[in-house]
Design an enzyme around this catalytic site. Structure first.
Site, short mmCIF file in Angstrom:
data_model
loop_
_atom_site.label_atom_id
_atom_site.label_comp_id
_atom_site.label_asym_id
_atom_site.label_seq_id
_atom_site.Cartn_x
_atom_site.Cartn_y
_atom_site.Cartn_z
N GLU A 88 0.80 -1.08 -0.05
CA GLU A 88 -0.05 0.05 -0.10
C GLU A 88 0.99 1.21 -0.04
O GLU A 88 1.99 1.24 0.77
CB GLU A 88 -0.90 0.07 1.37
N HIS B 83 -9.63 -4.13 9.73
CA HIS B 83 -9.52 -3.93 8.31
C HIS B 83 -9.92 -5.05 7.27
O HIS B 83 -10.41 -4.83 6.49
CB HIS B 83 -8.08 -3.38 7.75
N HIS C 58 -6.84 -2.17 14.95
CA HIS C 58 -7.19 -1.61 13.74
C HIS C 58 -6.99 -2.40 12.45
O HIS C 58 -7.62 -2.64 11.59
CB HIS C 58 -6.15 -0.34 13.74
N GLU C 59 -5.58 -3.10 12.43
CA GLU C 59 -5.42 -3.74 11.24
C GLU C 59 -6.34 -5.11 11.10
O GLU C 59 -6.65 -5.51 10.10
CB GLU C 59 -3.86 -4.40 11.37
N GLY D 88 2.76 2.53 10.71
CA GLY D 88 2.62 1.67 12.01
C GLY D 88 2.48 0.20 11.70
O GLY D 88 2.96 -0.65 12.24
N ALA D 89 1.34 -0.03 10.79
CA ALA D 89 1.17 -1.49 10.47
C ALA D 89 0.41 -1.55 9.24
O ALA D 89 -0.05 -0.38 8.68
CB ALA D 89 0.52 -2.16 11.53
N MET D 90 0.27 -2.79 8.73
CA MET D 90 -0.31 -2.75 7.36
C MET D 90 -1.38 -4.25 7.22
O MET D 90 -0.75 -5.16 7.70
CB MET D 90 0.56 -3.08 6.18
N1 TRP Z 1 -3.13 0.95 5.68
C1 TRP Z 1 -2.18 0.99 6.82
C2 TRP Z 1 -3.11 1.28 7.87
O1 TRP Z 1 -3.85 2.13 8.28
C3 TRP Z 1 -1.42 1.99 6.56
C4 TRP Z 1 -0.08 1.92 5.83
C5 TRP Z 1 1.06 1.07 6.35
C6 TRP Z 1 0.58 2.53 4.77
N2 TRP Z 1 1.86 1.12 5.75
C7 TRP Z 1 1.71 1.90 4.57
C8 TRP Z 1 -0.01 3.50 3.97
C9 TRP Z 1 2.93 2.58 3.67
C10 TRP Z 1 1.15 3.98 3.02
C11 TRP Z 1 2.46 3.54 2.76
O2 TRP Z 1 -3.17 0.76 8.90
ZN ZN Z 2 -5.78 1.42 8.67
#
Ligand code: TRP
Ligand code: ZN
Length: 896
Positions: A125, A305, A301-302, A265-267
């Site tokens: 992302e 999602h 949060h993750e 933070g995280a993905m």
């Molecule tokens: N979707 C991720 C979140 O909200 C956000 C995120 C993680 C992100 N890594 C990233 C966005 C790198 C842009 C680039 O939890």
């Molecule tokens: Zn998010």
């Protein structure tokens, strides 16, 4: 295919692609410098779209071969265009096979496939997948994936990707492989792989329908003693989504992987969430109460999602708040529920909820309000962007969450849930827009939300003005609410918005009055939500025996700046009596803001600084009130953040503001020394550390007392802080003591910093705290060392690295964003340093560079002299050759 660099991408230019991808089979032969990616895609014509070629984005790829339906392409059939490839195809269905080579070891952007501590990780992302292979890398292309990955078995014993594990095996030459299949179609930004030397904490749980699922948290072996809390948080998140939204985990396996080099933070990659170690690892010796809270909320949060983002995703990146605002809202509700659930009494639960809400609003006011007032101001759904990575903003996330919360306020718990249910029933498996979401909320409730959509299209923080008038003769109280949103960049004219305003009236005895609006037959409740839809409107309350004190915007029912004319006495009255804990806190904040800004004006004019006595009294009343929850008192007695105050000060001038903040802290520390000491002694938490709102609240207030005592100074404070530092049984107390000591220039400061460093010299995350504290240190006395010199020196520490985002955020971010008076020093040396670091980071990691660059975007709020100096620094960066689109957009907009 891609527009020229510097030309914005527009929301209204959305077009579906001519070809979608149905399935994709990826094969990774992992190697540090030459990873080979074979990609087999089945592409299908989209009957809804205009005719056109297959569009494949690609970046930093070496193309080794392309085959079309098993054959070599014809001459001119494959065209290299800026940003990727276009392939002419006649058939409705075509199989493309593309082989590319990439260099993960050289990828310092941390986007795409990169290496961290010997392992391989991906971050896709928003547009990182195109740095892995050629692909229609847009969220409206949802495909089913299979993945085969092979790597060196010794250095990368663990091979992970999305979905279910199909097969593993060994290969010649010390290599091994794994094959994975993700049963759910997903956009490319949710793809992930990990190949590294990791160990997992595992747990099996049953979902609401009785299915057994395997949960894993993967970390380096040495960190296994810090993952219990993340695992507990995951289980709690899973349960909460079942109970509150009826949403179940849809996979047999759910994995979290921690990596120390990570931009954000995280993905939420499908079934394989990848986390910054900062939001996974926490044990009592290394993590503060805040770290525990952050781990819990980011894990949630993750996890959330998976439904809001993955099962239903975004049609295009302009819709980002569709998943982010909604998911932040969900994680905020989760945290509030968890805090309340852990509390021992209903009163404690209410306090704990208020503390959570206060923290959310503090974040919004100090992070989002400045953004909305500067050159990056944008609606939660932007109309255009140059670089999408710059739009993972406080506006999209935090204000986006407030917009969802307003829907809850307007529709009620049940109505909101019905809207959510309808959203999933209509759009599961689809890539949709914010209109689709709000449409479901409206349809499920028979509500008219047309005007409400203005929150999605209008930037800027609305000003809400409240004026009350009591008429003794008719025993009625008229409340007039009016709204006005100042112009923002590119949006000169603003419309009236649909604003829910929660209101209460407090009687002279401090009790809430029953509320009866004109035309109603009886009173109902003591808090009412008034829906302001026009520029101005008046409501009349009847049966009011004496002039009341209004309590407006209870619970912060809308993300606005409330303008209400209240004198000190009325603020003190509300501090003591407002039954809405949020507004009670807010009254204290307003009072402090007023006092501090008045002192700052005095400091700027060279006048003597004097803290009003009544303020000290109101402050003391809260401090000694032991019926209130300590965590709540801590929030109420903590000064508003410097960032927020700078936003409120016109023009912003960091030096006198800092002088005022130091003065107030010292005066309170002196005037209340006896009470602070008593509270400090009484609040000690006995027994083994537990992460619990009651204990955390006590530690929080206790550490605040220590800081006020230290502000006044004197040997007792230093001794207490040193003692706490040396005898602390957990990181919250140890860090709290160190944060207090950093404010002093006693020798104990140096000793404690050295001892902390020695104890945690091999612990990257704890050292981040050590860097951050020193970067944010205030200059309390003339003999203290200059922060800039300290920061420069700390950059030379072997533990520091410009290529690790956590280090940059701690040290450089701590200085640029959390130490205004030092950063904005008069000689401009802070700005020169900023330009130097932004330029250096721009070469290696544009996303991180851009985040640092944003520290100066609000430059026009400062005094003219300061503006001259900042402009020079901005121009230095703007003139730099090879500026990334990320940094170019920020400095370009700042200078425009
Ligand atoms: N979707 C991720 C979140 O909200 C956000 C995120 C993680 C992100 N890594 C990233 C966005 C790198 C842009 C680039 O939890
Ligand atoms: Zn998010």
């Amino acid at each position: 295919m891609r527009t020229q660099q510097g030309t914005p991408i527009r929301r209204d230019a959305y077009q579906p692609l001519a070809y979608q991808v149905e399935t994709v089979d990826l094969d990774f032969v992992l190697d540090p410098k030459a990873t080979v990616v074979s990609n087999r895609m089945r592409c299908v014509r989209n009957p809804q779209a205009a005719a056109g070629p297959v569009v494949l984005y690609g970046e930093a790829l070496v193309c080794l071969s392309v085959r079309i339906d098993g054959a070599a392409p014809a001459d001119g059939q494959v065209r290299t265009v800026e940003g990727g490839l276009e392939i002419d195809v006649d058939a409705d269905v075509v199989v493309l096979e593309i082989v590319t080579r990439i260099d993960p070891s050289a990828n310092l952007t941390l986007s795409g496939l990169y290496q961290s501590r010997g392992g391989y990780y991906t971050q896709c992302e928003a547009e990182g997948f195109r740095r892995i292979t050629y692909f229609p890398d847009r969220p409206d292309v949802m495909a089913r994936y299979t993945v085969r990955l092979e790597a060196d078995a010794a250095t990368c014993p663990v091979l992970l990707s999305n979905g279910n594990l199909l097969e593993t095996g060994t290969l010649p030459g010390g290599r091994h492989f794994a094959r994975w299949e993700d049963p759910f179609p997903k956009p490319s930004y949710l793809f992930a792989l990990v190949a590294a030397d990791l160990k997992a904490l595992e747990r099996k749980v049953c979902t609401m329908s009785g299915r057994e699922v395997l949960l894993q948290v993967w970390v380096e072996a040495r960190d296994l003693d810090r993952v219990g809390h993340a695992m507990d948080s995951l289980v709690h998140s899973l349960r909460w989504d079942e109970e509150v939204f009826g949403l179940e985990l849809d996979l047999d396996r759910f994995m979290i992987v921690a990596v120390s080099d990570f931009n954000m933070g995280a993905m939420e990659n499908k079934g394989l969430n990848i986390f910054n170690t900062k939001y996974v690892l926490a044990n009592p010796d290394t993590g503060t109460d805040l770290d525990f809270e952050n781990v819990e909320s980011v894990v949630a949060h993750e996890y959330f999602h998976n439904w809001t983002g993955n099962r239903v995703t975004c049609r295009d990146w302009f819709q980002l708040t569709l998943k982010e605002g909604l998911t932040v809202f969900r994680d905020q509700q989760f945290t509030a529920d968890m805090m309340a659930r852990a509390s021992d009494t209903p009163a404690a639960a209410a306090s704990a909820r208020a503390v959570t809400r206060i923290a959310n609003v503090r974040g919004l006011r100090s992070g989002q309000f400045p953004e909305d007032a500067g050159p990056m101001a944008h609606p939660i759904r932007p109309d255009s962007y140059q670089e999408i990575n710059n739009f993972y903003t406080a506006t999209v996330y935090q204000k986006g969450a407030e917009v969802i919360r307003m829907l809850l306020t307007l529709l009620g718990t049940e109505g909101f849930r019905n809207g959510m249910d309808l959203y999933f029933s209509y759009h599961d498996g689809q890539a949709v827009t914010c209109d689709d979401f709000v449409g479901c909320m409206a349809e499920a409730n028979g509500a008219d939300l047309d005007l409400f959509m203005g929150w999605y299209s209008q930037a800027g923080t609305p000003r809400l003005k409240a004026v009350g008038h009591y008429d003794a003769a008719s025993r009625s109280y008229a409340l007039t609410l009016s709204q006005h949103t100042p112009p923002t960049a590119g949006q000169p004219d603003k419309q009236a918005l649909h604003i829910p305003v929660a209101v209460g009236l407090i009687g002279p005895d401090g009790a809430d009055l029953p509320l009866q609006l004109e035309g109603e037959v009886r009173s109902a409740g003591t808090t009412r939500v008034l829906e302001l839809k026009e520029t101005s409107r008046t409501w009349r309350f009847s049966g009011i025996e004496a002039e009341p004190v209004p309590s407006i915007l209870r619970g912060f029912s809308a993300p606005v700046i409330l303008e209400v004319d209240e004198d000190d006495a009325r603020l003190a009255f509300r501090m003591a009596h407002d039954s809405d804990p949020f507004n009670c806190w807010d009254a204290a904040q307003r009072y402090m803001e007023r006092v501090v800004l008045a002192l700052a004006a005095d400091a700027a004019a060279g006048r003597r600084l004097e803290v009003p006595q009544a303020f000290g009294h109101a402050f003391r009343a809260l401090l000694v009130n032991d019926r209130l929850d300590p965590g709540f008192v801590a929030e109420t007695l903590a000064l508003p953040s410097e960032t927020y105050l700078l936003e409120r000060m016109q023009p912003a001038d960091p030096a006198p503001l800092r002088a005022a903040l130091i003065h107030v802290s010292r005066e309170l520390g002196q005037a209340l020394q006896a009470d602070l000491l008593t509270r400090y002694m009484d609040l000690e938490v006995e027994g083994e550390y537990r992460y619990h709102p009651a204990d955390a609240g006590r530690r929080s207030l206790r550490n605040l007392c220590l800081r006020y005592m230290m502000a006044w100074g004197g040997p007792t404070a230093v001794q207490l802080a040193s003692l706490q530092f040396r005898t602390a049984g957990n990181m919250t107390e140890r860090y709290g003591a160190l944060a207090a000591l950093v404010q002093s220039d006693a020798p104990e400061r140096i000793e404690a910093l050295a001892a902390f460093h020695e104890r945690y010299r091999d612990d990257a995350l704890v050292l981040d705290k050590w860097f951050q504290l020193q970067a944010g240190a205030w200059h309390w006395s003339a003999s203290a060392p200059s922060t800039l010199e300290q920061v420069r020196a700390l950059m030379g520490n072997p533990a520091f690295s410009l290529s690790n985002p956590n280090k940059v955020y701690a040290l450089l971010g701590g200085y640029f964003k959390a130490n205004a008076a030092e950063f904005h020093r008069e000689d401009g040396a802070g700005y020169a340093f900023w330009a130097e670091q932004v330029i250096a980071l721009n070469r290696s990691n544009p996303q991180v560079a851009s985040r640092m660059a944003r520290a100066l975007e609000g430059w026009r709020k400062f005094t003219p002299e300061i503006q001259v100096r900042i402009r020079a620094a901005l121009e230095t960066v703007a003139a730099e050759e090879g500026l990334s689109p990320d940094v170019a957009e920020i400095v370009g907009k700042a200078l425009a």
